[in-house]
Motif scaffolding. Structure first.
Motif, PDB file in Angstrom:
ATOM      1  N   GLU A  90      12.786  10.736   8.910  1.00 45.16           N
ATOM      2  CA  GLU A  90      14.085  10.976   9.569  1.00 45.16           C
ATOM      3  C   GLU A  90      14.412   9.724  10.378  1.00 45.16           C
ATOM      4  O   GLU A  90      13.649   9.346  11.270  1.00 45.16           O
ATOM      5  N   ARG A  91      15.555   9.088  10.063  1.00 43.82           N
ATOM      6  CA  ARG A  91      15.891   7.801  10.692  1.00 43.82           C
ATOM      7  C   ARG A  91      17.291   7.817  11.300  1.00 43.82           C
ATOM      8  O   ARG A  91      17.868   6.784  11.562  1.00 43.82           O
ATOM      9  N   GLY A  92      17.798   9.050  11.507  1.00 44.97           N
ATOM     10  CA  GLY A  92      19.117   9.149  12.113  1.00 44.97           C
ATOM     11  C   GLY A  92      20.196   9.228  11.065  1.00 44.97           C
ATOM     12  O   GLY A  92      20.074   8.655   9.982  1.00 44.97           O
ATOM     13  N   ILE A  93      21.236   9.969  11.418  1.00 43.38           N
ATOM     14  CA  ILE A  93      22.364  10.158  10.497  1.00 43.38           C
ATOM     15  C   ILE A  93      23.644   9.673  11.163  1.00 43.38           C
ATOM     16  O   ILE A  93      23.708   9.529  12.376  1.00 43.38           O
ATOM     17  N   ARG A  94      24.664   9.454  10.351  1.00 44.61           N
ATOM     18  CA  ARG A  94      25.966   9.025  10.849  1.00 44.61           C
ATOM     19  C   ARG A  94      26.697  10.203  11.468  1.00 44.61           C
ATOM     20  O   ARG A  94      26.833  11.243  10.810  1.00 44.61           O
ATOM     21  N   THR A  95      27.129  10.047  12.691  1.00 41.64           N
ATOM     22  CA  THR A  95      27.985  11.064  13.300  1.00 41.64           C
ATOM     23  C   THR A  95      29.146  10.334  13.963  1.00 41.64           C
ATOM     24  O   THR A  95      29.252   9.105  13.854  1.00 41.64           O
ATOM     25  N   TYR A  96      29.963  11.063  14.712  1.00 41.16           N
ATOM     26  CA  TYR A  96      31.083  10.421  15.411  1.00 41.16           C
ATOM     27  C   TYR A  96      30.603   9.631  16.622  1.00 41.16           C
ATOM     28  O   TYR A  96      31.353   8.860  17.209  1.00 41.16           O
ATOM     29  N   GLU A  97      29.342   9.813  17.038  1.00 40.42           N
ATOM     30  CA  GLU A  97      28.837   9.172  18.259  1.00 40.42           C
ATOM     31  C   GLU A  97      28.609   7.677  18.029  1.00 40.42           C
ATOM     32  O   GLU A  97      28.012   7.287  17.021  1.00 40.42           O
ATOM     33  N   THR A  98      29.081   6.877  18.953  1.00 40.90           N
ATOM     34  CA  THR A  98      28.892   5.427  18.798  1.00 40.90           C
ATOM     35  C   THR A  98      27.941   4.834  19.839  1.00 40.90           C
ATOM     36  O   THR A  98      27.629   3.647  19.787  1.00 40.90           O
ATOM     37  N   ALA A  99      27.474   5.652  20.785  1.00 35.72           N
ATOM     38  CA  ALA A  99      26.576   5.113  21.824  1.00 35.72           C
ATOM     39  C   ALA A  99      25.220   4.731  21.231  1.00 35.72           C
ATOM     40  O   ALA A  99      24.515   3.881  21.774  1.00 35.72           O
ATOM     41  N   ASP A 130       0.837  -1.199   0.000  1.00 33.26           N
ATOM     42  CA  ASP A 130       0.000   0.000   0.000  1.00 33.26           C
ATOM     43  C   ASP A 130       0.873   1.250   0.000  1.00 33.26           C
ATOM     44  O   ASP A 130       0.441   2.315  -0.418  1.00 33.26           O
ATOM     45  N   MET A 131       2.085   1.113   0.520  1.00 28.87           N
ATOM     46  CA  MET A 131       3.052   2.210   0.488  1.00 28.87           C
ATOM     47  C   MET A 131       4.432   1.602   0.260  1.00 28.87           C
ATOM     48  O   MET A 131       4.784   0.611   0.899  1.00 28.87           O
ATOM     49  N   LEU A 132       5.186   2.211  -0.649  1.00 33.74           N
ATOM     50  CA  LEU A 132       6.536   1.723  -0.934  1.00 33.74           C
ATOM     51  C   LEU A 132       7.533   2.478  -0.073  1.00 33.74           C
ATOM     52  O   LEU A 132       7.439   3.701   0.057  1.00 33.74           O
ATOM     53  N   GLN A 133       8.478   1.748   0.489  1.00 37.53           N
ATOM     54  CA  GLN A 133       9.512   2.375   1.305  1.00 37.53           C
ATOM     55  C   GLN A 133      10.826   2.372   0.537  1.00 37.53           C
ATOM     56  O   GLN A 133      11.199   1.353  -0.042  1.00 37.53           O
ATOM     57  N   VAL A 134      11.489   3.518   0.529  1.00 35.45           N
ATOM     58  CA  VAL A 134      12.863   3.581   0.013  1.00 35.45           C
ATOM     59  C   VAL A 134      13.753   3.833   1.220  1.00 35.45           C
ATOM     60  O   VAL A 134      13.551   4.799   1.963  1.00 35.45           O
ATOM     61  N   GLY A 135      14.715   2.953   1.446  1.00 37.41           N
ATOM     62  CA  GLY A 135      15.503   3.003   2.668  1.00 37.41           C
ATOM     63  C   GLY A 135      16.704   3.922   2.560  1.00 37.41           C
ATOM     64  O   GLY A 135      17.038   4.436   1.483  1.00 37.41           O
ATOM     65  N   THR A 136      17.368   4.070   3.688  1.00 37.58           N
ATOM     66  CA  THR A 136      18.496   5.005   3.764  1.00 37.58           C
ATOM     67  C   THR A 136      19.592   4.646   2.780  1.00 37.58           C
ATOM     68  O   THR A 136      20.248   5.516   2.218  1.00 37.58           O
ATOM     69  N   LEU A 189      10.072   7.919   1.975  1.00 38.65           N
ATOM     70  CA  LEU A 189      11.484   8.087   1.631  1.00 38.65           C
ATOM     71  C   LEU A 189      12.281   8.378   2.892  1.00 38.65           C
ATOM     72  O   LEU A 189      12.142   9.426   3.514  1.00 38.65           O
ATOM     73  N   LYS A 190      13.132   7.424   3.235  1.00 35.51           N
ATOM     74  CA  LYS A 190      13.997   7.640   4.392  1.00 35.51           C
ATOM     75  C   LYS A 190      15.157   8.565   4.016  1.00 35.51           C
ATOM     76  O   LYS A 190      15.559   8.634   2.851  1.00 35.51           O
TER      77      LYS A 190
END
Ligand code: E4P
Ligand code: PEP
Length: 338
Positions: free
Chosen positions: A236-245, A179-185, A206-207
């Motif tokens: 919005e599903r989060g972005i890459r940063t220097y944080e590893t926690a 019913d809805m198409l998802q395009v991932g990160t 659209l992620k």
């Protein structure tokens, strides 16, 4: 260049413009909204200027835009949009919960996860049949067999399906179930895929690319819109940063920033951003408080055995709290749970 049609413009008016633009070597893509049609032009802007488009029947405005995205821009569409997925709205008046398993594994696991999702207030079912995995040795999804399971679970629970497509060649097949198409990160800048989902006749989620700026994300959405599909929900599903926690860093400020730049609904994925079960509810509260139009959340009946992303899936014991958040928080921001 963008042409904004008057509310009373007819299909013939739109077609006349598409034909005229073609005579100048350009291409025109019409996106039909509820109240008006917008036509995006590709080609030489100077040639278009000579066409006197402003004088054509049905034209309300011709905008030479400086923002690189046009059709998804709020500048050309001041009212925020609502995207409807099989009758379920995602937009500015509501908060919509999409929940389900990260991956479709078995009919029983998918049905149990869908039942959990529904009990927590979900009105749309998520679940991946095609999984984009970092490792080629990791579970890649059940493919079409997984889509059939989703369709059966939709039948049983009444929850419409949101599912990812990872390859432009599979779009027609996935769209025949989804019913809805998802395009991932990982595919957020796969332009052939974006164009294919834009032409598939289904709403698209659209992620955000994990290293994408907001402008790059909106340009990706523009590829979908340019194929005539404005039923796009940004996630919005989060972005890459220097944080590893945390697995990714949830860019919570992206929600209001994007809502100012674009008319498209914006939802948040607290599962893939935090990557940890204990963070899902706090991030969910934050997302609703900041004005997100919905959430997409992983749930699993038995995450220790999950074939993908078990550590971030909510379990049975978390559902009462999720249901309470979904019941109480939307009203705090003058919205209703869809
Ligand atoms: C989403 O569900 C993705 O397929 C998953 O998060 C990828 O995880 P991986 O990087 O462990 O393969
Ligand atoms: C998913 O939601 O299944 C997924 C693959 O998420 P993302 O693209 O955000 O990693």
């Amino acid at each position: 260049m963008v042409i904004v049609m008057a509310p009373e413009a007819t299909q013939d008016d739109v077609e006349a413009i598409v034909e005229l633009v073609a005579t100048a070597g350009g291409e025109a893509f019409a996106s039909r909204g509820v109240s008006r049609t917008i036509i995006g032009l590709i080609g030489d802007v100077d040639q278009f200027t000579a066409l006197n488009l402003r004088g054509m029947r049905g034209v309300a405005d011709v905008v030479r835009v400086s923002a690189p995205y046009k059709l998804v821009s709020r500048g050309n569409h001041p009212d925020r949009s609502t995207v409807t997925v099989r009758g379920v709205p995602i937009g500015p008046d509501t908060v919509t919960l999409i929940a389900g398993p990260c991956a479709v594994e078995t009919p029983q696991q998918t049905l149990e996860a869908a039942t959990m999702a529904k009990a927590a207030g979900a009105t749309l079912l998520r679940g991946g049949a095609y999984k984009p995995r970092t490792s080629p040795y990791a579970f890649q999804g059940l493919g079409e067999a997984g889509l059939r399971i989703l369709a059966d679970v939709r039948e049983e629970t009444g929850l419409p399906i949101v599912t990812e497509v990872v390859d432009a060649h599979d779009v027609a097949l996935v769209a025949s179930y989804a019913d809805m198409l998802q395009v991932g990160t990982r595919n957020a800048q796969n332009f052939a895929l974006l164009q294919a989902v834009g032409a598939a006749g289904r709403p698209v989620m659209l992620k955000r690319g994990m290293t994408a700026t907001i402008e790059e994300w909106l340009m990706a959405a523009e590829y979908i819109a340019q194929r005539g599909n404005l039923d796009i929900v940004l996630c919005e599903r989060g972005i890459r940063t220097y944080e590893t926690a945390t697995r990714n860093t949830l860019d919570i400020s992206a929600v209001p920033v994007v809502q100012r730049l674009s008319h498209l609904p914006v939802i948040v994925d607290p599962s893939h951003s935090g990557g940890r079960r204990d963070l899902v509810l706090p991030l969910t509260r934050a997302a609703i408080a900041i004005g997100a139009d919905g959430l997409i959340i992983d749930v699993h009946p038995n995450p220790d055995q999950a074939l993908c992303d078990g550590p971030q899936a909510l379990v049975d014991g978390d559902l009462a709290e999720l249901a309470a958040v979904m019941r109480d928080f939307p009203a705090l921001v003058n919205r209703t749970l869809t």
